[in-house]
Design a protein around this motif. Sequence first.
Motif, PDB file in Angstrom:
ATOM      1  N   SER A 100      16.468  16.903 -25.611  1.00 22.69           N
ATOM      2  CA  SER A 100      16.345  15.785 -26.549  1.00 22.69           C
ATOM      3  C   SER A 100      17.405  15.865 -27.641  1.00 22.69           C
ATOM      4  O   SER A 100      17.948  14.828 -28.066  1.00 22.69           O
ATOM      5  N   THR A 101      17.730  17.076 -28.096  1.00 19.49           N
ATOM      6  CA  THR A 101      18.767  17.227 -29.117  1.00 19.49           C
ATOM      7  C   THR A 101      20.131  16.797 -28.581  1.00 19.49           C
ATOM      8  O   THR A 101      20.911  16.119 -29.268  1.00 19.49           O
ATOM      9  N   LEU A 103      20.670  14.622 -26.159  1.00 19.87           N
ATOM     10  CA  LEU A 103      20.642  13.166 -26.033  1.00 19.87           C
ATOM     11  C   LEU A 103      20.789  12.488 -27.390  1.00 19.87           C
ATOM     12  O   LEU A 103      21.479  11.465 -27.520  1.00 19.87           O
ATOM     13  N   VAL A 104      20.138  13.041 -28.404  1.00 14.60           N
ATOM     14  CA  VAL A 104      20.248  12.482 -29.749  1.00 14.60           C
ATOM     15  C   VAL A 104      21.692  12.514 -30.234  1.00 14.60           C
ATOM     16  O   VAL A 104      22.209  11.526 -30.773  1.00 14.60           O
ATOM     17  N   TYR A 165      10.898  12.663 -28.073  1.00 16.39           N
ATOM     18  CA  TYR A 165      11.591  13.409 -29.130  1.00 16.39           C
ATOM     19  C   TYR A 165      12.952  12.796 -29.433  1.00 16.39           C
ATOM     20  O   TYR A 165      13.396  12.800 -30.584  1.00 16.39           O
ATOM     21  N   THR A 166      13.619  12.274 -28.408  1.00 19.03           N
ATOM     22  CA  THR A 166      14.896  11.598 -28.645  1.00 19.03           C
ATOM     23  C   THR A 166      14.699  10.366 -29.521  1.00 19.03           C
ATOM     24  O   THR A 166      15.458  10.139 -30.473  1.00 19.03           O
ATOM     25  N   ASN A 169      13.860  11.458 -33.230  1.00 19.83           N
ATOM     26  CA  ASN A 169      14.905  12.095 -34.028  1.00 19.83           C
ATOM     27  C   ASN A 169      16.168  11.258 -34.176  1.00 19.83           C
ATOM     28  O   ASN A 169      17.009  11.569 -35.027  1.00 19.83           O
ATOM     29  N   LEU A 170      16.313  10.224 -33.354  1.00 22.69           N
ATOM     30  CA  LEU A 170      17.547   9.443 -33.385  1.00 22.69           C
ATOM     31  C   LEU A 170      17.805   8.784 -34.744  1.00 22.69           C
ATOM     32  O   LEU A 170      18.948   8.834 -35.238  1.00 22.69           O
ATOM     33  N   SER A 219      22.012  18.827 -35.377  1.00 22.83           N
ATOM     34  CA  SER A 219      21.406  19.341 -34.147  1.00 22.83           C
ATOM     35  C   SER A 219      20.324  20.354 -34.451  1.00 22.83           C
ATOM     36  O   SER A 219      19.273  20.360 -33.780  1.00 22.83           O
ATOM     37  N   CYS A 222      17.193  18.455 -35.693  1.00 18.83           N
ATOM     38  CA  CYS A 222      16.534  17.779 -34.568  1.00 18.83           C
ATOM     39  C   CYS A 222      15.838  18.785 -33.656  1.00 18.83           C
ATOM     40  O   CYS A 222      14.733  18.524 -33.152  1.00 18.83           O
ATOM     41  N   SER A 226      11.792  18.878 -32.924  1.00 19.40           N
ATOM     42  CA  SER A 226      11.292  18.807 -31.552  1.00 19.40           C
ATOM     43  C   SER A 226      10.474  20.036 -31.195  1.00 19.40           C
ATOM     44  O   SER A 226       9.428  19.933 -30.542  1.00 19.40           O
TER      45      SER A 226
END
Length: 294
Positions: A100-101, A103-104, A165-166, A169-170, A219, A222, A226
């Motif tokens: 997810s981090t 991807l964010v 999570y993405t 956190n985005l 990062s 995030c 997560s």
Amino acid sequence: MTHAAVTAPGARFRKLLRRQDDSAGAPRLSPLWTFVAWLATLAFFAPVAWMVLTSFHQEADAATNPPSPFAPFTFDQYETLFSRDITPFLLNSAMASVLSTLLVLALAVPAAYALSIKPVEKWTDVMFFFLSTKFLPAIAALLPVYLIVKDAGMLDNVWTLVILYTAMNLPIAVWMMRSFLAEVPKEILEAAEVDGAGLLTVLWRVVAPVAMPGLAATSLICFIFSWNEFKFAVNLTATKASTAPVFLVGFITNEGLFLARLCAAATLVSLPVLIAGFAAQDKLVRGLSLGAVK
């Protein structure tokens, strides 16, 4: 250079708290501020130290009132944890947090680039839209999200957590990365464009190295959010995709609270975040302070 005398009330106290310059010209904290900083550090660190200390005690010693810090040490709690197979929970947390981090960052960096270096029209409205997505408490969205995930057949799936999570956190990442990218010198970007660099080349070879402290700070934050997320993990997972925070709840039972075992599990769960923070310590400090001092 001598300072002008200050006659206002409390001038001596303000002078004691004021940052002073040493012989080399570098700023130096006064002894009082140094003492306050150490006191605050110890106050924040004391609960963590107590948790680690309790994890090496037996349950009977951990449950005493007042607790005994000098009780005999043992590794029984950690042996019990690994006998209960904590590894799958840690792996699920690691997979959901890391993916997810990534991807964010992949989504937030181009968005922040468009909002700071190449601003779009009405970019303030776009930033407010990102911020407004955080107005709704996560618990209020739990039931709709559960029904959607259930209909999609994605319950008890790590990829469900990665997507959630993405999305969570985005907005934070876009806000943080925009402030970091706004500090990138425009001359460097213009020189890269003159040399014929495309958008991806500019992002990868020019913006990323300059904004590396900001990337590290974003990062890490995030990743921490997560890794620590609990509400969606406990309601959308069961056995295959449960994360480390869900594992911790298993020590709160109707038979009582297994305090020493819970502290041992919490210590293990905290280690990845501590290691990541220590590894990126210099970039994290630079990133969080970027733009604070002109």
